[in-house]
Design a protein around this motif. Sequence first.
Motif, PDB file in Angstrom:
ATOM      1  N   ILE A  59      -1.142  45.212   1.893  1.00 43.20           N
ATOM      2  CA  ILE A  59      -0.929  44.274   0.789  1.00 43.20           C
ATOM      3  C   ILE A  59      -2.074  44.346  -0.213  1.00 43.20           C
ATOM      4  O   ILE A  59      -1.863  44.446  -1.424  1.00 43.20           O
ATOM      5  N   LEU A  60      -3.303  44.316   0.293  1.00 46.09           N
ATOM      6  CA  LEU A  60      -4.463  44.361  -0.595  1.00 46.09           C
ATOM      7  C   LEU A  60      -4.547  45.676  -1.366  1.00 46.09           C
ATOM      8  O   LEU A  60      -4.995  45.698  -2.521  1.00 46.09           O
ATOM      9  N   PHE A  61      -4.146  46.750  -0.722  1.00 45.44           N
ATOM     10  CA  PHE A  61      -4.232  48.066  -1.353  1.00 45.44           C
ATOM     11  C   PHE A  61      -3.039  48.333  -2.268  1.00 45.44           C
ATOM     12  O   PHE A  61      -3.188  48.526  -3.486  1.00 45.44           O
ATOM     13  N   LEU A  62      -1.839  48.333  -1.714  1.00 46.13           N
ATOM     14  CA  LEU A  62      -0.667  48.811  -2.442  1.00 46.13           C
ATOM     15  C   LEU A  62      -0.133  47.801  -3.444  1.00 46.13           C
ATOM     16  O   LEU A  62       0.338  48.178  -4.519  1.00 46.13           O
ATOM     17  N   TRP A  63      -0.205  46.519  -3.123  1.00 43.12           N
ATOM     18  CA  TRP A  63       0.296  45.524  -4.070  1.00 43.12           C
ATOM     19  C   TRP A  63      -0.586  45.429  -5.304  1.00 43.12           C
ATOM     20  O   TRP A  63      -0.101  45.155  -6.401  1.00 43.12           O
ATOM     21  N   PHE A  64      -1.889  45.638  -5.125  1.00 40.83           N
ATOM     22  CA  PHE A  64      -2.823  45.518  -6.255  1.00 40.83           C
ATOM     23  C   PHE A  64      -3.277  46.881  -6.776  1.00 40.83           C
ATOM     24  O   PHE A  64      -4.273  46.968  -7.495  1.00 40.83           O
ATOM     25  N   LEU A  65      -2.540  47.920  -6.425  1.00 42.31           N
ATOM     26  CA  LEU A  65      -2.905  49.276  -6.839  1.00 42.31           C
ATOM     27  C   LEU A  65      -3.091  49.425  -8.344  1.00 42.31           C
ATOM     28  O   LEU A  65      -4.047  50.088  -8.776  1.00 42.31           O
ATOM     29  N   PRO A  66      -2.222  48.872  -9.197  1.00 38.75           N
ATOM     30  CA  PRO A  66      -2.434  49.055 -10.637  1.00 38.75           C
ATOM     31  C   PRO A  66      -3.756  48.489 -11.143  1.00 38.75           C
ATOM     32  O   PRO A  66      -4.352  49.039 -12.070  1.00 38.75           O
ATOM     33  N   ILE A  67      -4.227  47.400 -10.518  1.00 36.44           N
ATOM     34  CA  ILE A  67      -5.512  46.828 -10.926  1.00 36.44           C
ATOM     35  C   ILE A  67      -6.634  47.812 -10.612  1.00 36.44           C
ATOM     36  O   ILE A  67      -7.533  48.038 -11.436  1.00 36.44           O
ATOM     37  N   PHE A 201      -2.067  42.229 -17.414  1.00 35.02           N
ATOM     38  CA  PHE A 201      -0.923  41.365 -17.110  1.00 35.02           C
ATOM     39  C   PHE A 201       0.364  42.166 -17.042  1.00 35.02           C
ATOM     40  O   PHE A 201       1.147  42.038 -16.093  1.00 35.02           O
ATOM     41  N   LEU A 202       0.619  42.998 -18.042  1.00 31.17           N
ATOM     42  CA  LEU A 202       1.851  43.780 -18.077  1.00 31.17           C
ATOM     43  C   LEU A 202       1.904  44.788 -16.934  1.00 31.17           C
ATOM     44  O   LEU A 202       2.960  45.004 -16.325  1.00 31.17           O
ATOM     45  N   SER A 203       0.768  45.397 -16.631  1.00 29.73           N
ATOM     46  CA  SER A 203       0.721  46.389 -15.553  1.00 29.73           C
ATOM     47  C   SER A 203       1.078  45.757 -14.216  1.00 29.73           C
ATOM     48  O   SER A 203       1.898  46.293 -13.454  1.00 29.73           O
ATOM     49  N   PHE A 204       0.475  44.617 -13.915  1.00 27.57           N
ATOM     50  CA  PHE A 204       0.730  43.966 -12.636  1.00 27.57           C
ATOM     51  C   PHE A 204       2.159  43.436 -12.561  1.00 27.57           C
ATOM     52  O   PHE A 204       2.821  43.545 -11.520  1.00 27.57           O
ATOM     53  N   ALA A 205       2.652  42.888 -13.661  1.00 27.43           N
ATOM     54  CA  ALA A 205       4.017  42.360 -13.686  1.00 27.43           C
ATOM     55  C   ALA A 205       5.034  43.476 -13.459  1.00 27.43           C
ATOM     56  O   ALA A 205       5.979  43.320 -12.663  1.00 27.43           O
ATOM     57  N   LEU A 206       4.869  44.596 -14.138  1.00 25.32           N
ATOM     58  CA  LEU A 206       5.781  45.725 -13.957  1.00 25.32           C
ATOM     59  C   LEU A 206       5.702  46.278 -12.538  1.00 25.32           C
ATOM     60  O   LEU A 206       6.718  46.638 -11.932  1.00 25.32           O
ATOM     61  N   TRP A 207       4.494  46.348 -11.993  1.00 23.53           N
ATOM     62  CA  TRP A 207       4.312  46.886 -10.648  1.00 23.53           C
ATOM     63  C   TRP A 207       4.996  46.013  -9.597  1.00 23.53           C
ATOM     64  O   TRP A 207       5.634  46.528  -8.677  1.00 23.53           O
ATOM     65  N   ILE A 208       4.891  44.698  -9.743  1.00 19.27           N
ATOM     66  CA  ILE A 208       5.550  43.792  -8.800  1.00 19.27           C
ATOM     67  C   ILE A 208       7.057  44.002  -8.837  1.00 19.27           C
ATOM     68  O   ILE A 208       7.737  43.992  -7.795  1.00 19.27           O
ATOM     69  N   LEU A 209       7.602  44.218 -10.016  1.00 24.29           N
ATOM     70  CA  LEU A 209       9.039  44.487 -10.125  1.00 24.29           C
ATOM     71  C   LEU A 209       9.403  45.807  -9.448  1.00 24.29           C
ATOM     72  O   LEU A 209      10.481  45.925  -8.849  1.00 24.29           O
TER      73      LEU A 209
END
Length: 260
Positions: A59-67, A201-209
């Motif tokens: 979760i820490l790695f792959l969910w926040f990968l774009p950051i 913001f846009l990067s994380f939002a798109l990645w979550i989708l």
Amino acid sequence: MKSYFYRYIKSKKSLLIAGLMVLFPIIDLFFLNSQWEEKFTVNQSLFLVGNSEGHMMQILFLWFLPIYLLIMVSEYYIQDVASGSNTVQIVKVGKKKYFTNQLLFSFLVAFTVMLLALLVNLALAFILNHNSVQDPTTSSLGLYRKYIPQHPELAYGYFMLTHQALANLISILLASFLSGIAAVGLTALCFLFPKRVYAYFLSFALWILLITGKHSLLKAIQPFNEYPWTQLLTNVLLFLILVALLTLSSLIYKVKSDEL
């Protein structure tokens, strides 16, 4: 291109994020071995397999990968705009080369760091778990053999279980490649939105989708899952098409725009 690598190795922030990305799979392996009384086999111990309880490191790695990718390499254009050095570099090498070099460099760094992180995880798993015998997927082989005649789409899952080392290698290479592509898309997004608040913001939002729901990209890089290969291929293609459209539109806009 040499200047980009020099800039990268001189950036403590970029190197810190790269080190963090390498560290996550290592921590996950130690968590895995401490959570189970009997260690898993090497092929079942790898980071992408996700056998650790809670999946905290995944979760820490792959969910926040774009950051991580933004901080490590993709936001370089934002830094250039803030310092004004983008104008100097564009005059020196031309718009097209300047922007394409940024994209290529982003891919190379993200691909290399992800590949290094997963290969280090593989090497440590081999050292620590090479004598282990626990394999939670063994019981699934009989079910696969039973249902494959009626559901041929399950053949890919059966192939992964019977060729686990190859399946892990494919997943490692695919995850590294897709990380590189993700970095390209993030860099392109920074071209269009050269301010951190919008880009992040846009990067994380798109990645979550992209990593949730039926078409989650994470399904494609996890070996030994139950999803048919057609769905996994569709998920990857949708991601590649999105990044391609984003990258092409950003290049066309930036190369043709008059910002000097």
